[in-house]
Design a protein around this motif. Sequence first.
Motif, short mmCIF file in Angstrom:
data_model
loop_
_atom_site.label_atom_id
_atom_site.label_comp_id
_atom_site.label_asym_id
_atom_site.label_seq_id
_atom_site.Cartn_x
_atom_site.Cartn_y
_atom_site.Cartn_z
N TRP A 446 -8.75 -1.91 6.12
CA TRP A 446 -8.01 -3.18 6.21
C TRP A 446 -8.93 -4.36 6.51
CZ3 TRP A 446 -2.61 -2.52 9.02
CH2 TRP A 446 -1.85 -1.58 8.30
N GLN A 447 -10.17 -4.01 6.91
CA GLN A 447 -11.09 -5.12 7.19
C GLN A 447 -11.67 -5.70 5.91
OE1 GLN A 447 -13.46 -3.28 10.17
NE2 GLN A 447 -12.25 -4.15 11.84
N THR A 448 -11.50 -5.01 4.78
CA THR A 448 -12.04 -5.56 3.54
C THR A 448 -10.93 -5.75 2.52
OG1 THR A 448 -12.97 -4.54 1.56
CG2 THR A 448 -13.41 -3.42 3.62
N SER A 449 -10.82 -7.00 2.04
CA SER A 449 -9.72 -7.31 1.12
C SER A 449 -9.93 -6.63 -0.23
CB SER A 449 -9.61 -8.82 0.94
OG SER A 449 -10.84 -9.31 0.51
N LEU A 450 -11.17 -6.17 -0.50
CA LEU A 450 -11.39 -5.47 -1.77
C LEU A 450 -10.63 -4.15 -1.80
CD1 LEU A 450 -15.20 -6.05 -2.34
CD2 LEU A 450 -13.27 -7.07 -3.56
N LYS A 451 -10.51 -3.55 -0.63
CA LYS A 451 -9.84 -2.24 -0.58
C LYS A 451 -8.34 -2.39 -0.37
CE LYS A 451 -13.69 0.47 1.21
NZ LYS A 451 -14.25 1.08 2.39
N SER A 452 -7.95 -3.38 0.42
CA SER A 452 -6.55 -3.44 0.83
C SER A 452 -6.05 -4.89 0.81
CB SER A 452 -6.45 -2.85 2.24
OG SER A 452 -5.28 -3.23 2.84
N GLN A 453 -4.98 -5.11 0.07
CA GLN A 453 -4.43 -6.46 -0.03
C GLN A 453 -3.57 -6.79 1.20
OE1 GLN A 453 -2.42 -7.10 -3.74
NE2 GLN A 453 -1.65 -9.10 -3.13
N LEU A 454 -3.65 -8.03 1.63
CA LEU A 454 -2.82 -8.48 2.76
C LEU A 454 -1.63 -9.26 2.19
CD1 LEU A 454 -2.57 -8.80 5.90
CD2 LEU A 454 -3.85 -10.94 5.65
N TYR A 455 -0.42 -8.70 2.33
CA TYR A 455 0.76 -9.35 1.76
C TYR A 455 1.40 -10.29 2.79
CZ TYR A 455 0.58 -5.77 -1.88
OH TYR A 455 0.19 -4.97 -2.91
N PRO A 456 1.71 -11.51 2.37
CA PRO A 456 2.43 -12.40 3.28
C PRO A 456 3.91 -12.03 3.33
CG PRO A 456 1.96 -13.54 1.22
CD PRO A 456 1.41 -12.15 1.08
N TYR A 457 4.59 -12.31 4.44
CA TYR A 457 6.05 -12.15 4.50
C TYR A 457 6.63 -13.22 5.40
CZ TYR A 457 5.29 -9.65 8.98
OH TYR A 457 4.91 -9.29 10.26
N GLU A 458 7.88 -13.53 5.15
CA GLU A 458 8.55 -14.54 5.95
C GLU A 458 9.01 -13.93 7.27
OE1 GLU A 458 8.81 -17.79 5.37
OE2 GLU A 458 7.65 -17.46 3.53
N LYS A 459 9.01 -14.74 8.34
CA LYS A 459 9.56 -14.27 9.61
C LYS A 459 11.05 -13.96 9.43
CE LYS A 459 6.91 -16.66 13.17
NZ LYS A 459 7.06 -17.54 14.32
N GLY A 460 11.55 -13.01 10.19
CA GLY A 460 12.98 -12.71 10.13
C GLY A 460 13.37 -11.87 8.93
N THR A 461 12.38 -11.28 8.26
CA THR A 461 12.70 -10.40 7.12
C THR A 461 12.34 -8.96 7.50
OG1 THR A 461 10.49 -10.62 6.16
CG2 THR A 461 12.13 -12.26 5.51
N HIS A 462 12.37 -8.05 6.52
CA HIS A 462 11.98 -6.67 6.78
C HIS A 462 10.53 -6.39 6.39
CE1 HIS A 462 15.93 -5.41 8.03
NE2 HIS A 462 16.46 -5.93 6.93
N GLY A 463 9.73 -7.46 6.25
CA GLY A 463 8.32 -7.26 5.91
C GLY A 463 8.09 -7.42 4.41
N PRO A 464 6.86 -7.19 3.95
CA PRO A 464 6.55 -7.42 2.54
C PRO A 464 7.27 -6.44 1.60
CG PRO A 464 4.65 -6.48 3.69
CD PRO A 464 5.69 -6.72 4.73
N ALA A 465 7.63 -6.93 0.42
CA ALA A 465 8.34 -6.08 -0.54
C ALA A 465 7.50 -4.88 -0.94
CB ALA A 465 8.70 -6.91 -1.78
N ALA A 466 6.18 -5.05 -0.92
CA ALA A 466 5.28 -3.96 -1.32
C ALA A 466 5.49 -2.72 -0.47
CB ALA A 466 3.84 -4.43 -1.22
N ALA A 467 5.97 -2.90 0.76
CA ALA A 467 6.18 -1.75 1.64
C ALA A 467 7.31 -0.86 1.14
CB ALA A 467 6.47 -2.22 3.06
N GLY A 468 8.28 -1.46 0.44
CA GLY A 468 9.38 -0.68 -0.12
C GLY A 468 8.91 0.16 -1.30
N GLU A 469 8.10 -0.47 -2.15
CA GLU A 469 7.59 0.25 -3.33
C GLU A 469 6.68 1.40 -2.89
OE1 GLU A 469 5.78 -3.14 -5.16
OE2 GLU A 469 7.74 -4.13 -5.09
N PHE A 470 6.01 1.21 -1.79
CA PHE A 470 5.05 2.18 -1.26
C PHE A 470 5.69 3.55 -0.96
CE2 PHE A 470 3.34 3.49 3.03
CZ PHE A 470 2.10 3.94 2.63
N LEU A 471 7.01 3.53 -0.68
CA LEU A 471 7.71 4.77 -0.34
C LEU A 471 7.84 5.72 -1.53
CD1 LEU A 471 10.77 3.67 1.81
CD2 LEU A 471 8.78 4.94 2.57
N GLY A 472 7.80 5.14 -2.73
CA GLY A 472 7.98 5.97 -3.92
C GLY A 472 9.43 5.94 -4.38
N THR A 473 9.68 6.51 -5.55
CA THR A 473 11.02 6.44 -6.13
C THR A 473 12.01 7.27 -5.33
OG1 THR A 473 10.30 8.18 -7.58
CG2 THR A 473 10.34 5.98 -8.53
#
Length: 485
Positions: A446-473
């Motif tokens: 997580w210290q290098t953006s080449l390996k891991s992207q940092l997704y922004p999210y709005e306060k008061g939400t459930h976090g970045p949308a990418a976290a949902g896709e990460f679970l798999g179908t």
Amino acid sequence: MTDSTERDRLTVVIFGASGDLTRRKLAPALYHLYRTGALPQMCHFVGVARSEMSDDAFRDALMSGVKEVSDDGLDGWDEFASRVTYVSGSSIDDDSLAEIDRVVSEYCADGSKDNRLYYLALAPSLYAGTLEALGRGGMLDESSGFRRVVIEKPFGTDLKSARELNDVVHSVLGESQVFRIDHYLGKETVQNLMVFRFANTIFEPLWNRNYVDHVQISVMESLDTEGRAGYYDKAGVLRDMMQSHLLQLLALVAMEPPATSGADALRNEKAKVLQAVRKYESDEAAENSVRGQYAGYREEDGVASSSSTATYGAIRLYVNNWRWQGVPFFLRSGKAMAEKESEIAVQFRPPPHTIFETRNAEVTPNLLQISIQPHEGVHLTFENKKPGTRMGTAPEKLEYHFPPQVIRDSYERLLLDAIEGDQSLFTRSDEIEMSWQIIDPFVESWQTSLKSQLYPYEKGTHGPAAAGEFLGTARNWHHHGSDQK
Ligand SMILES: NC(=O)c1ccc[n+]([C@@H]2O[C@H](COP(=O)([O-])OP(=O)(O)OC[C@H]3O[C@@H](n4cnc5c(N)ncnc54)[C@H](OP(=O)(O)O)[C@@H]3O)[C@@H](O)[C@H]2O)c1
């Protein structure tokens, strides 16, 4: 009641006594334990910090903490307060410690046993120096009574620093004197997880790779960093939450039944799970995680405008043993979330074949949710016949909730355990080190953006949308009974 005799005297010495933890957590817990007769009759409380303060000013500060967290009234407060003393001094200064030693020894001038619990409610950078100073001053010697030390989290910032700190700990203390606290383990619902698993027969046969599709462990906070962003920016969600609370919960969910309820049996089983967790290289850690940062974080005091510290994280772990091979464990935690909720969700596999008409295309898989906070309790979702002339099905829930008034703060239970010498709910040195071994590759990636992207999210939400896709179908994050993609 403790098993202490009438001649046993207990002194709880809190280092860092002018701080937030003492006021909001330790004072209410000790007062309630005292008030309910759980502590030895002869007990004293000594607060230590560098600020100059009178005994009365310190007692008032503690009382404000008690009032803030509880509306139970202040029965017996004066009696409790008469046992409270404040010593102004530094925990790493030999003269200050000699003064504290003198104050405590004086209580025992009548020949009573001098049992002591030292609580390090201090910045982590002071743990090693304080332990060394206590050792130098002979204050950890157990010839006149027990000497136990509670060490707050975080314990180290990576494997290397945790090992160094454990070396200092073991240079002055035996492991049986050490109580590394993780207040999550003091929660009623976390302990209920063990009762649920090992005092019932109906779930244990299903608790394995044959029936479990995946496990989700979530610790979500609705609050942001609340003015402590300067501290948080150095830690981030991995060090602040994953290495401690979430991995401890994983160990409790995945462990084998301990042979006895003793501390060693339990901690051995937890350690075996942590040992079996697949250790990633940092590239693999990046593939098995999603990180996010809430909008506005970089504008907070003490945070660099380019900070890449994650305030949200989701990671996927595997426990490589017969029971859990191939079953993903998803751990997630975030700040500034839509809701405060901590929950363990065990999702079972769907039936292999469906003969009924369902609301969705498929039968909803059974889901067991152990809600740690709020709404402490257990939910089991199962498929039920949809009333009507047709043979359709729909998911329904069986629920149990602890009545809110029976839930005590976890510090109360843990302080009493430490006073009584029960280490079951405290983390052993090997567990700490194995936890860092699991988390360090994520920190690195997580210290290098080449390996891991940092997704922004709005306060008061459930976090970045990418976290949902990460679970798999066909998998959703579960929360408070509803589902989120
Ligand atoms: N607050 C929480 O809810 C919470 C939860 C979980 C874990 N923790 C952990 O608990 C520890 C304490 O947290 P906190 O929030 O209470 O921090 P805090 O509010 O900063 O309090 C720490 C206190 O330590 C005192 N102190 C500093 N140097 C000292 C020294 N050399 N000797 C004696 N006292 C000294 C400071 O008072 P003086 O300036 O008067 O000396 C300060 O009031 C930290 O390790 C934290 O990670 C806290």
